[in-house]
Scaffold this motif. Structure first.
Motif, PDB file in Angstrom:
ATOM      1  N   VAL A 217       1.057  -1.223   0.037  1.00 31.02           N
ATOM      2  CA  VAL A 217      -0.069   0.061   0.043  1.00 31.02           C
ATOM      3  C   VAL A 217       0.931   1.307  -0.131  1.00 31.02           C
ATOM      4  O   VAL A 217       0.743   2.137  -0.754  1.00 31.02           O
ATOM      5  N   ILE A 299      -8.865  -2.235  -1.691  1.00 25.18           N
ATOM      6  CA  ILE A 299      -8.375  -3.115  -0.443  1.00 25.18           C
ATOM      7  C   ILE A 299      -9.548  -3.646   0.570  1.00 25.18           C
ATOM      8  O   ILE A 299      -9.574  -4.463   1.032  1.00 25.18           O
ATOM      9  N   ASP A 301     -12.164  -5.348   0.943  1.00 26.42           N
ATOM     10  CA  ASP A 301     -12.499  -6.582   0.319  1.00 26.42           C
ATOM     11  C   ASP A 301     -13.568  -7.458   1.060  1.00 26.42           C
ATOM     12  O   ASP A 301     -13.868  -8.464   0.751  1.00 26.42           O
ATOM     13  N   GLY A 306      -9.147  -6.158   5.773  1.00 27.71           N
ATOM     14  CA  GLY A 306      -9.283  -5.375   4.457  1.00 27.71           C
ATOM     15  C   GLY A 306      -9.551  -4.023   5.083  1.00 27.71           C
ATOM     16  O   GLY A 306      -9.256  -2.961   4.502  1.00 27.71           O
ATOM     17  N   ALA A 310      -7.957  -0.301   4.733  1.00 28.56           N
ATOM     18  CA  ALA A 310      -8.611   0.538   4.007  1.00 28.56           C
ATOM     19  C   ALA A 310      -8.937   1.895   4.546  1.00 28.56           C
ATOM     20  O   ALA A 310      -8.869   2.953   4.103  1.00 28.56           O
TER      21      ALA A 310
END
Length: 359
Positions: A217, A299, A301, A306, A310
């Motif tokens: 990331v 991201i 998900d 996730g 995120a």
């Protein structure tokens, strides 16, 4: 407009036309961390406790320098303890910058060399330097112990690598200024990313968001671009606002000065070119911001991890945006840039102008 639209203050900040950026005032609303009043009070007390500024200078200048305002406008959402550590570190950074400047002005290479070496050492083992005789080293150690307490050792190691590079860049600036070397535009831009400590302020987004970001990331081109543009804006706008102070102080490190020397621009042309680059940087950030937020969406998900990552990315990107307004208003409220009000335009009234370090 009010300095803080969401606060109780009625202060109106006047921005000189040559420094006014309507897009910032319109599209980057200013926010302030709710902890700010305590932040200001505690950083003021910390500067005294660490003996980083004398009591009379703290009383007269600490609040008006607005160092805590800058950080409280940037790291929104940070836990109070994280923001306090960042603000104290930031205040230390300004004091360090002033010591570096005075070592140059007073031609103290031995003092600077000793300070540089001590900083490198303290960065790797801050607990060993909490009671150092030099308040600048002890204050740095105190700030670093706190900053190292929030995230894993992997983040600490990265921060240390980045700050070692900043110290070395300050050494390069020391030699450039004492030898009268004005870097070319390209060389200056490369060095400025280090002397402004781009990577450091980006690193500090993570403890503010409560999460160390995975390399996939952090190193994503869209995320990196947005982060870099936020810092480039800050560094170049600082150069624009600092140009009168730095010309008065026979500085050689300013994008405007490099443009005048190496591109043979007049002062007026250099100011116009600085503004053009700054305004382009803002527009490019608005596009990069959308790309970085798409990274967060990808991201997110549906898994717990996730969503955690995120949300941290979204918090980081939101604070990249906050950097624009925070930096902008800081430069028009901080006594650090009010050079016309100083008795000596080359000597800031809030610094210790004695031969510090030559013990």
């Amino acid at each position: 407009m009010p300095a803080f639209p969401y606060s109780t203050t009625s202060t109106v900040t006047a921005v000189p036309p040559s420094l006014c950026l309507p897009v910032i005032e319109a599209a980057f609303p200013r926010q302030l961390h709710p902890y700010w009043p305590r932040l200001q009070e505690r950083t003021r007390a910390w500067l005294l406790e660490m003996r980083l500024m004398s009591a009379d200078k703290v009383a007269e200048y600490a609040d008006s320098l607005c160092y805590t305002d800058l950080m409280a406008g940037y790291y929104l959402g940070a836990p109070d303890a994280v923001l306090q550590a960042i603000a104290d570190y930031s205040a230390w950074f300004f004091v360090w910058d002033d010591r570096h400047d005075r070592d140059i002005v007073h031609r103290r290479p031995a003092a600077w060399k000793r300070l540089r070496e001590r900083l490198h050492t303290a960065l790797d083992a801050p607990r060993d330097h909490l009671r150092h005789e030099d308040p600048l080293i002890a204050g740095f150690a105190d700030a670093m112990v706190r900053l190292y307490s929030f995230l894993p050792d992997s983040w600490n190691d990265r921060f240390a690598r980045h700050f070692h590079a900043v110290i070395d860049a300050y050494d390069q600036e020391f030699h450039n200024r004492t030898e009268g070397v004005i870097p070319t535009v390209d060389d200056y831009l490369e060095l400025r990313r280090l002397t402004f400590a781009h990577a450091i302020w980006i690193d500090l987004l993570e403890p503010s968001a409560g999460c160390e970001l995975p390399d996939t990331v952090r190193k994503h081109p869209e995320f990196q671009r947005a982060a870099l543009l936020s810092q480039e804006f800050a560094a170049w706008y600082n150069d624009l606002c600092s140009l009168p102070k730095e010309i008065a102080g026979d500085e050689v490190h300013n994008l405007g000065i490099s443009l005048i020397k190496h591109e043979e621009l007049t002062l007026e042309e250099a100011v116009a070119e600085l503004r053009r680059r700054i305004e382009q940087c803002i527009q490019e950030f608005l596009a990069a911001e959308r790309g970085a937020l798409r990274v967060a969406d990808e991201i997110d998900d549906g898994t717990v991890r996730g969503k955690e990552i995120a949300d941290a990315v979204r918090a980081c990107v939101a604070n990249m945006r906050n950097w624009f307004s925070s930096v902008y208003w800081f430069h028009h409220e901080s006594g650090r840039y009010m050079v016309d009000s100083w008795d000596d335009r080359s000597t800031p009234p809030y610094v210790n102008n004695e031969a510090a370090g030559e013990k």
